[in-house]
Design a protein around this motif. Structure first.
Motif, short mmCIF file in Angstrom:
data_model
loop_
_atom_site.label_atom_id
_atom_site.label_comp_id
_atom_site.label_asym_id
_atom_site.label_seq_id
_atom_site.Cartn_x
_atom_site.Cartn_y
_atom_site.Cartn_z
N CYS A 17 0.85 -1.18 0.00
CA CYS A 17 0.00 0.00 0.00
C CYS A 17 0.89 1.23 0.00
O CYS A 17 1.83 1.33 0.79
CB CYS A 17 -0.91 0.00 1.23
SG CYS A 17 -2.04 1.40 1.28
N SER A 19 -0.51 4.43 0.16
CA SER A 19 -1.34 5.55 0.60
C SER A 19 -0.52 6.50 1.47
O SER A 19 0.18 6.08 2.39
CB SER A 19 -2.55 5.05 1.39
OG SER A 19 -3.22 6.14 1.99
N CYS A 22 -3.34 7.51 4.82
CA CYS A 22 -3.80 6.54 5.82
C CYS A 22 -3.11 6.82 7.17
O CYS A 22 -1.89 6.91 7.24
CB CYS A 22 -3.49 5.12 5.37
SG CYS A 22 -4.00 3.86 6.57
N ARG A 25 -0.64 3.92 8.31
CA ARG A 25 0.43 3.47 7.40
C ARG A 25 1.73 3.16 8.12
O ARG A 25 2.47 2.30 7.70
CB ARG A 25 0.63 4.45 6.26
CG ARG A 25 1.29 5.75 6.63
CD ARG A 25 1.48 6.63 5.39
NE ARG A 25 2.11 7.88 5.75
CZ ARG A 25 1.46 8.95 6.17
NH1 ARG A 25 0.15 8.92 6.27
NH2 ARG A 25 2.11 10.04 6.48
N GLN A 49 -6.32 1.79 -4.30
CA GLN A 49 -6.92 2.87 -3.51
C GLN A 49 -8.12 3.51 -4.22
O GLN A 49 -8.85 4.29 -3.61
CB GLN A 49 -5.86 3.92 -3.19
CG GLN A 49 -4.75 3.36 -2.33
CD GLN A 49 -3.56 4.30 -2.23
OE1 GLN A 49 -3.71 5.51 -2.32
NE2 GLN A 49 -2.38 3.73 -2.06
N GLU A 56 -9.37 3.32 4.71
CA GLU A 56 -8.06 3.52 5.33
C GLU A 56 -8.15 3.30 6.83
O GLU A 56 -9.22 3.25 7.41
CB GLU A 56 -7.55 4.93 5.02
CG GLU A 56 -7.22 5.11 3.56
CD GLU A 56 -6.55 6.44 3.26
OE1 GLU A 56 -6.66 7.37 4.07
OE2 GLU A 56 -5.91 6.52 2.21
N CYS A 60 -9.75 -0.62 7.32
CA CYS A 60 -9.30 -1.33 6.12
C CYS A 60 -9.31 -2.83 6.39
O CYS A 60 -8.69 -3.30 7.35
CB CYS A 60 -7.90 -0.87 5.74
SG CYS A 60 -7.20 -1.75 4.33
N TYR A 63 -5.79 -4.41 6.59
CA TYR A 63 -4.83 -3.94 7.59
C TYR A 63 -4.18 -5.13 8.31
O TYR A 63 -4.85 -6.05 8.78
CB TYR A 63 -5.53 -3.04 8.61
CG TYR A 63 -4.62 -2.65 9.76
CD1 TYR A 63 -3.71 -1.61 9.63
CD2 TYR A 63 -4.65 -3.34 10.96
CE1 TYR A 63 -2.87 -1.26 10.67
CE2 TYR A 63 -3.82 -3.01 12.01
CZ TYR A 63 -2.92 -1.97 11.86
OH TYR A 63 -2.08 -1.63 12.88
#
Length: 146
Positions: A17, A19, A22, A25, A49, A56, A60, A63
């Motif tokens: 990912c 992003s 987020c 992250r 995305q 997010e 998610c 995750y």
């Protein structure tokens, strides 16, 4: 003493990912290892995305925490504490639940047991008379990739 993580290599095809927005992250495996995958892999799988169901943060569904967890291996120590009758009953129960081959792989420590699997087995071990504090043969720190 810091324990070494035994499975630090990103699995082939593991989705990354990228992003920037987020808020999780910094704590998600998909984002944590993205720079390494982008730097080293010729091709890679990426989380889309733009997908309508993309979310997010902890909402998610993909995750995965980047915090290593303590996995266990082997049941010979715990099974050595059991009476003969409990040993036989425990063995038969696990063989019926899994397979004979799978049972012996778990018993020998060929398969790492996640914290959830440990909790389930620990409850079962207590039922069959194991009272030890650390019933598994060994422990190791691992990432839970999936």
């Amino acid at each position: 003493m810091k324990r070494e993580i035994v499975n630090e290599q990103v699995p082939s095809g593991y989705p990354i990912c990228t992003s920037k927005s987020c808020n999780e992250r910094a704590h998600c495996l998909h984002s944590y290892f993205a720079p390494e995958v982008l730097r080293e892999a010729r091709t890679f799988t990426m989380i889309n995305q733009q997908h309508p169901n993309y979310q997010e943060g902890k909402a998610c569904e993909l995750y995965c925490s980047n915090k290593p967890e303590r996995y266990a291996r082997g049941l010979t120590k715990a099974m050595g504490e059991m009476s003969h009758n409990n040993y036989v009953a425990f063995t038969n129960y696990l063989i019926a639940k899994h397979t004979k081959t799978q049972f012996y792989r778990i018993k020998r420590g060929d398969i790492p047991l996640s914290p959830a699997e440990q909790a389930e087995l620990l409850e079962l071990l207590r039922t069959y008379g194991c009272t030890g504090e650390e019933p598994f043969d060994s422990y190791e720190m691992r990432y839970t990739w999936y």
